[in-house]
Design an enzyme around this catalytic site. Sequence first.
Site, PDB file in Angstrom:
ATOM      1  N   ASP A 201       0.863  -1.188   0.000  1.00 22.26           N
ATOM      2  CA  ASP A 201       0.000   0.000   0.000  1.00 22.26           C
ATOM      3  C   ASP A 201       0.898   1.237   0.000  1.00 22.26           C
ATOM      4  O   ASP A 201       1.834   1.334   0.799  1.00 22.26           O
ATOM      5  CB  ASP A 201      -0.901  -0.022   1.243  1.00 22.26           C
ATOM      6  CG  ASP A 201      -1.946   1.089   1.210  1.00 22.26           C
ATOM      7  OD1 ASP A 201      -3.139   0.754   1.055  1.00 22.26           O
ATOM      8  OD2 ASP A 201      -1.576   2.275   1.340  1.00 22.26           O
ATOM      9  N   ASN A 209      -2.128  12.979  -4.815  1.00 20.78           N
ATOM     10  CA  ASN A 209      -3.243  13.492  -5.619  1.00 20.78           C
ATOM     11  C   ASN A 209      -3.525  14.956  -5.290  1.00 20.78           C
ATOM     12  O   ASN A 209      -3.736  15.771  -6.183  1.00 20.78           O
ATOM     13  CB  ASN A 209      -4.512  12.673  -5.337  1.00 20.78           C
ATOM     14  CG  ASN A 209      -4.548  11.378  -6.119  1.00 20.78           C
ATOM     15  OD1 ASN A 209      -4.053  11.321  -7.242  1.00 20.78           O
ATOM     16  ND2 ASN A 209      -5.113  10.348  -5.521  1.00 20.78           N
ATOM     17  N   HIS A 214      -4.596  14.445  -9.974  1.00 27.96           N
ATOM     18  CA  HIS A 214      -4.993  13.051 -10.154  1.00 27.96           C
ATOM     19  C   HIS A 214      -4.190  12.363 -11.254  1.00 27.96           C
ATOM     20  O   HIS A 214      -3.849  11.172 -11.152  1.00 27.96           O
ATOM     21  CB  HIS A 214      -6.491  13.006 -10.477  1.00 27.96           C
ATOM     22  CG  HIS A 214      -7.181  11.801  -9.963  1.00 27.96           C
ATOM     23  ND1 HIS A 214      -7.391  10.697 -10.750  1.00 27.96           N
ATOM     24  CD2 HIS A 214      -7.696  11.515  -8.739  1.00 27.96           C
ATOM     25  CE1 HIS A 214      -8.014   9.777 -10.031  1.00 27.96           C
ATOM     26  NE2 HIS A 214      -8.214  10.251  -8.812  1.00 27.96           N
ATOM     27  N   ASP A 218      -2.146   8.936 -11.035  1.00 32.53           N
ATOM     28  CA  ASP A 218      -2.276   7.784 -11.939  1.00 32.53           C
ATOM     29  C   ASP A 218      -0.910   7.353 -12.471  1.00 32.53           C
ATOM     30  O   ASP A 218      -0.629   6.162 -12.609  1.00 32.53           O
ATOM     31  CB  ASP A 218      -3.186   8.146 -13.119  1.00 32.53           C
ATOM     32  CG  ASP A 218      -4.664   8.142 -12.716  1.00 32.53           C
ATOM     33  OD1 ASP A 218      -4.949   7.809 -11.551  1.00 32.53           O
ATOM     34  OD2 ASP A 218      -5.497   8.470 -13.571  1.00 32.53           O
ATOM     35  N   GLU A 244      -4.865   2.270  -4.237  1.00 29.50           N
ATOM     36  CA  GLU A 244      -3.396   2.321  -4.247  1.00 29.50           C
ATOM     37  C   GLU A 244      -2.852   1.136  -3.472  1.00 29.50           C
ATOM     38  O   GLU A 244      -1.872   1.228  -2.762  1.00 29.50           O
ATOM     39  CB  GLU A 244      -2.880   3.648  -3.674  1.00 29.50           C
ATOM     40  CG  GLU A 244      -3.786   4.331  -2.669  1.00 29.50           C
ATOM     41  CD  GLU A 244      -3.823   3.631  -1.322  1.00 29.50           C
ATOM     42  OE1 GLU A 244      -4.720   2.793  -1.143  1.00 29.50           O
ATOM     43  OE2 GLU A 244      -2.988   3.935  -0.440  1.00 29.50           O
TER      44      GLU A 244
HETATM   45  P1  GH3 Z   1      -1.915   5.631   4.028  1.00 30.52           P
HETATM   46  O1  GH3 Z   1      -0.487   5.966   4.188  1.00 30.52           O
HETATM   47  O2  GH3 Z   1      -2.622   5.448   5.309  1.00 30.52           O
HETATM   48  O3  GH3 Z   1      -2.118   4.461   3.118  1.00 30.52           O
HETATM   49  O4  GH3 Z   1      -2.591   6.901   3.362  1.00 30.52           O
HETATM   50  P2  GH3 Z   1      -3.140   7.048   1.914  1.00 30.52           P
HETATM   51  O5  GH3 Z   1      -3.386   8.486   1.634  1.00 30.52           O
HETATM   52  O6  GH3 Z   1      -2.259   6.346   0.958  1.00 30.52           O
HETATM   53  O7  GH3 Z   1      -4.468   6.205   1.989  1.00 30.52           O
HETATM   54  P3  GH3 Z   1      -5.976   6.609   1.844  1.00 30.52           P
HETATM   55  O8  GH3 Z   1      -6.715   5.312   1.871  1.00 30.52           O
HETATM   56  O9  GH3 Z   1      -6.350   7.622   2.843  1.00 30.52           O
HETATM   57  O10 GH3 Z   1      -6.116   7.256   0.430  1.00 30.52           O
HETATM   58  C1  GH3 Z   1      -5.991   6.518  -0.723  1.00 30.52           C
HETATM   59  C2  GH3 Z   1      -6.078   7.468  -1.869  1.00 30.52           C
HETATM   60  O11 GH3 Z   1      -5.876   6.822  -3.100  1.00 30.52           O
HETATM   61  C3  GH3 Z   1      -7.403   8.154  -1.984  1.00 30.52           C
HETATM   62  C4  GH3 Z   1      -7.646   8.301  -3.437  1.00 30.52           C
HETATM   63  O12 GH3 Z   1      -7.656   9.652  -3.805  1.00 30.52           O
HETATM   64  C5  GH3 Z   1      -6.470   7.644  -4.080  1.00 30.52           C
HETATM   65  N1  GH3 Z   1      -6.841   6.831  -5.243  1.00 30.52           N
HETATM   66  C6  GH3 Z   1      -7.588   5.709  -5.252  1.00 30.52           C
HETATM   67  N2  GH3 Z   1      -7.718   5.258  -6.519  1.00 30.52           N
HETATM   68  C7  GH3 Z   1      -7.033   6.098  -7.323  1.00 30.52           C
HETATM   69  C8  GH3 Z   1      -6.793   6.161  -8.744  1.00 30.52           C
HETATM   70  O13 GH3 Z   1      -7.223   5.318  -9.523  1.00 30.52           O
HETATM   71  N3  GH3 Z   1      -6.030   7.178  -9.205  1.00 30.52           N
HETATM   72  C9  GH3 Z   1      -5.526   8.120  -8.372  1.00 30.52           C
HETATM   73  N4  GH3 Z   1      -4.797   9.076  -8.906  1.00 30.52           N
HETATM   74  N5  GH3 Z   1      -5.749   8.107  -7.051  1.00 30.52           N
HETATM   75  C10 GH3 Z   1      -6.485   7.115  -6.522  1.00 30.52           C
HETATM   76 MG    MG Z   2      -2.105   4.235   1.143  1.00 21.95          MG
HETATM   77 MG    MG Z   3      -5.055   2.033   0.909  1.00 24.90          MG
END
Ligand code: GH3
Ligand code: MG
Ligand code: MG
Length: 336
Positions: A201, A209, A214, A218, A244
Site C-alpha cells: 500500500d 493526488n 490526479h 495515476d 493504491e
Molecule cells: P496511508 O499511508 O494510510 O495508506 O494513506 P493514503 O493516503 O495512501 O491512503 P488513503 O486510503 O487515505 O487514500 C488513498 C487514496 O488513493 C485516496 C484516493 O484519492 C487515491 N486513489 C484511489 N484510486 C485512485 C486512482 O485510480 N487514481 C488516483 N490518482 N488516485 C487514486
Molecule cells: Mg495508502
Molecule cells: Mg489504501
Amino acid sequence: MWRVTVAMYLAGAVTIAATFAAPDPDTSDRTAMSVLGAVSLALGLGLLAAGPRRVLVAKVAPIAGVLLLSTVIAVARPIGATPLFYLWPILLAAYYGSSRYLVATLAVFCTTFAAASAIAAPSDDVAWLLFIGGVMSFTLAGVVVNRLKRRLDAVVDELRRTAASDPLTGLLNRRGFDVAFQRDLDRARRTGAPLSLVILDLDHFKAVNDRFGHAAGDDVLRRVGEALRSERRAGDALARIGGEEFAVVLYDADADGALRFVERVAGSPLMSGGPAGPMSLSAGIAAAEEGADTPEGLMLAADRALYRAKAAGRGRAAVHGQDGRALAPLAPRAAA
Ligand code: GH3
Ligand code: MG
Ligand code: MG
C-alpha cells in the site's frame, strides 16, 4: 456441440422415416432409404454412447453427415427436397469447426453432391438447378456463420481478458487475482512448494493526488505496476486490488523471499522517478503454512501485517506471525 450433433443424426433418421408417410410417386427406393435411416440412427446412438469426444464431433461427424446425405440423394427416387438437409452438417462444421475444416467439408459437399446428382438424375434439369442453388446457398451460409463465429470468439476472449484486468496498470484486478491466487495455492499444495502473499500500500498517496493532481497520481500507480512487473518472477500473479493497494502471489517463495522481493520493489528506480518524487510504501506479508491456508485466511493475515507496518510508522514491511521481529525498513532509492 456433442448434443447438437447427436440430435442431427437422430433427427435425420426420424426425417427419413417421416418421408415414408408422404405421397411418393416411386417407392422403389424404400429399402435403400430404410438402410440409410438406420445408419443415421446408429451413428446418432453411437455418438451418444461415445460421449463428448472432440475429434469425433468436430472433425468426423459433419463430413460423415455430408457423405450420408450424398448417398441418400444417390438412391432417392425422386430427389425431392433432400439437398436442403446439407444445411445441417454444413452449419455444424461452420459453427464448431475451424475455417480449414469448413473448407474441407464444403469440398466434400460439392464433389459428392455433384456425383450423387449425376447418379440419381443424370438428365433431370431440376436436379442440376437444385445442385447449383444448393452449392451457392450453403457455401455462402457456411462461410458467413464461420466468420461470425470467429468474431464472436474474439469478442469473448477480449471480454474475458478485460473482465480480469485493471485498465490503469494492466495488472490483474481483484476478480482476476482471486482466480490466479486460488490456482497458485492449489499448485503449491500439490507440489509442496512454499507460497507467500504480499499486500503493498502506498504511503500518504492521497497527498500525492492533492498536491500534484490526479493525473500525476495515476502516473505513480502505473510506475508501481511497472516496478512490480520488473521485479517479479515469471508466473507470479500481480494485481491492483484497490485504489493504491497491490497484491502479489509469490510461488516458491517463503516469507524471507517475499521480504527481499518487497525490498527490491521499494528500491526500484521506478518508485523514485515519478512526478511526486520518491514514493514510500508499506507491505504486509503472509506465508502459506503446509497446505492449511485458504485465500481468505492469507488475505486477512497479510492485511493484519500491513496494518502493523502502517502503525509502526509506514515505509516498512511486516510478516504475519513474526510480531516479535523488528520491521524491515523499505527505502525508496534517491532518484538518479
Ligand atoms: P496511508 O499511508 O494510510 O495508506 O494513506 P493514503 O493516503 O495512501 O491512503 P488513503 O486510503 O487515505 O487514500 C488513498 C487514496 O488513493 C485516496 C484516493 O484519492 C487515491 N486513489 C484511489 N484510486 C485512485 C486512482 O485510480 N487514481 C488516483 N490518482 N488516485 C487514486
Ligand atoms: Mg495508502
Ligand atoms: Mg489504501
